[in-house]
Design an enzyme around this catalytic site. Structure first.
Site, short mmCIF file in Angstrom:
data_model
loop_
_atom_site.label_atom_id
_atom_site.label_comp_id
_atom_site.label_asym_id
_atom_site.label_seq_id
_atom_site.Cartn_x
_atom_site.Cartn_y
_atom_site.Cartn_z
N GLY A 125 34.87 39.53 27.83
CA GLY A 125 35.49 40.79 28.16
C GLY A 125 35.24 41.16 29.61
O GLY A 125 34.37 40.58 30.28
N CYS A 126 35.97 42.14 30.09
CA CYS A 126 35.86 42.52 31.51
C CYS A 126 34.53 43.21 31.81
O CYS A 126 33.83 42.82 32.75
CB CYS A 126 37.04 43.40 31.91
N TYR A 127 34.16 44.22 31.03
CA TYR A 127 32.86 44.85 31.25
C TYR A 127 31.71 43.85 31.09
O TYR A 127 30.81 43.81 31.94
CB TYR A 127 32.66 46.02 30.28
N THR A 168 31.65 40.72 31.67
CA THR A 168 31.59 39.82 32.82
C THR A 168 30.78 40.43 33.95
O THR A 168 29.85 39.81 34.49
CB THR A 168 33.01 39.49 33.31
#
Length: 331
Positions: free
Chosen positions: A140-142, A144
Site C-alpha cells: 500500500g501507499c502509506y 511504503t
C-alpha cells in the site's frame, strides 16, 4: 531488446492510468490490453498514446507475459487466479494478498495463495524474495513510506522494545481512488485539512504490523492519516523511541539504503514537490531535541501514485521479468 506484452486490469482508475503511462514509456514492455468495466468502449490519452478500455471478460489474459491488477480490494484475487491460470505473471496492487490481510472466506479453491504467503513487493527490503517470482503483492501507499522510514532502525533492534511508534501521515486525494465522492470534491477539500480513520483504525495498519513483525519489531503503531487538499503525494512524520541514543542516525540510513536508486536520504526535511511524479522515497531523520528519552524523528515523502503504487509495481514487474529494476521508471 525483448518486448514483453503486459496487461492492466482496472486501467481506468488513477493507479491504472499511471500504470498505462509507465508501460507506454518502458523500452521493454508493450500494452496488450487495458480493462475497465464501467468505461469499457471508451479511451484515454495516457503516456502520449490513446488507450482503449475493454471489459475484463474480453481480455486475453494468456496474451500477456505479466498482468498488473489494479482492481478493487476484495475483487482482485479472483482475476489474479485467472491470470496465473493463463500463464501470466502477476503484480497485484490490491490488499488481497498482502501480509496482515485476513483473506476471504470464499477464496478457498480459487487457486490463489493465502494473504501473506506470496512475496511482499517492497524491493528495498525484500528484493531476493521478489526476483524471479511469478506473483507479488504490491504494498500500500502509506505502508511504503512508513516501512521504508522504519526499517533501518527496527530491523537492527534499535527501537525501544514494546514502545509505541507514532505516525502522522497526510495523503493527496488520489489516494482515495477514482470513484466520485462528494467529500473529495474540490470545493470540499480546498482550504481544509482533516484526519480520517482516527482512533488507530486505518486498514493499512495490519499490513504494517505484519511487516514490522517480520523485520523483528515488537513495537505498537499509532497511525493517524490525514487528507491533504492536493492531488498526489504522501508526507509522513514518525516518532520512534530508541533503546539507546544514536550518534548519527543519518549515517545509519545512508548505509542501509546505499546503492538503492529509489531511496534518497535528505539533509533537510522533504516536501511533496521533491517527489511528485518520481519513483522515490525521500527520507530525513534526526535525533529529537528537548525530550527525556532518546527519540528519532523521521519524515518521509513519496508520490502515492508512483512509488506508492504504479512505480513500485513496475519495479516488481522488472524483477519478475528479469529486467533491470530501474528500467522505465522516473527517478
Amino acid at each position: 531488446m525483448h518486448n514483453y506484452p503486459v496487461g492492466v486490469l482496472g486501467a481506468s482508475g488513477y493507479v491504472g492510468r499511471e500504470l498505462c503511462a509507465l508501460v507506454a514509456g518502458h523500452p521493454a514492455l508493450s500494452l496488450a490490453f487495458a480493462t475497465a468495466q464501467s468505461q469499457r468502449g471508451e479511451s484515454a490519452r495516457l503516456g502520449g498514446r490513446d488507450v482503449a478500455f475493454i471489459a475484463p471478460d474480453d481480455a486475453d489474459l494468456g496474451s500477456a507475459a505479466l498482468v498488473f491488477s489494479a482492481l478493487p480490494h476484495g475483487a482482485s484475487y479472483q482475476w489474479v487466479a485467472r491470470a496465473r491460470e493463463a500463464g501470466a505473471k502477476v503484480v497485484d496492487l490490491s490488499a488481497d494478498l498482502r501480509p496482515g490481510n485476513p483473506g476471504h472466506a470464499h477464496q478457498a479453491g480459487a487457486g490463489v495463495p493465502a494473504p501473506g504467503s506470496v512475496p511482499y513487493g517492497l524491493p528495498e527490503l525484500m528484493r531476493d524474495q521478489v526476483r524471479g517470482s511469478a506473483l507479488v503483492a504490491n504494498p500500500g501507499c502509506y505502508p511504503t513510506a512508513i516501512l521504508l522510514a522504519l526499517a533501518p532502525v527496527v530491523a537492527r533492534g534499535l527501537a525501544a522494545a514494546g514502545a509505541t511508534i507514532t505516525v502522522a501521515a497526510a495523503s493527496g486525494v488520489t489516494g482515495a481512488g477514482f470513484a466520485p465522492r462528494q467529500d473529495l470534491m474540490f470545493a470540499e477539500v480546498e482550504n481544509d485539512f482533516r484526519a480520517y480513520s482516527a482512533g488507530n483504525t486505518h486498514r493499512h495498519l495490519d499490513e504494517m504490523r505484519a511487516v514490522l513483525a517480520a523485520l523483528g519489531g515488537d513495537q505498537d503503531l499509532l497511525f493517524t492519516p490525514h487528507l491533504l487538499p492536493v492531488s498526489r503525494g504522501i508526507l509522513a512524520t514518525l516518532t520512534v523511541p530508541l533503546a539507546a541514543p544514536l550518534a548519527d542516525p543519518a549515517a545509519l540510513y545512508r548505509e542501509a539504503y546505499r546503492g538503492e536508486p529509489f531511496v534518497e536520504i535528505a539533509d533537510v526535511p522533504p516536501s511533496l514537490r521533491d517527489v511528485a511524479h518520481r519513483n522515490v522515497a525521500r527520507i530525513w531523520v534526526a535525533t529529537a531535541a528537548h525530550v527525556r528519552r532518546p527519540t528519532l524523528q523521521i519524515i518521509a515523502a513519496i508520490d502515492n501514485l508512483v512509488k506508492g503504487a504504479a512505480g513500485q509495481a513496475m519495479q516488481n514487474a522488472n524483477l519478475l521479468l528479469g529486467l533491470d529494476e530501474p528500467m522505465g521508471l522516473p527517478a
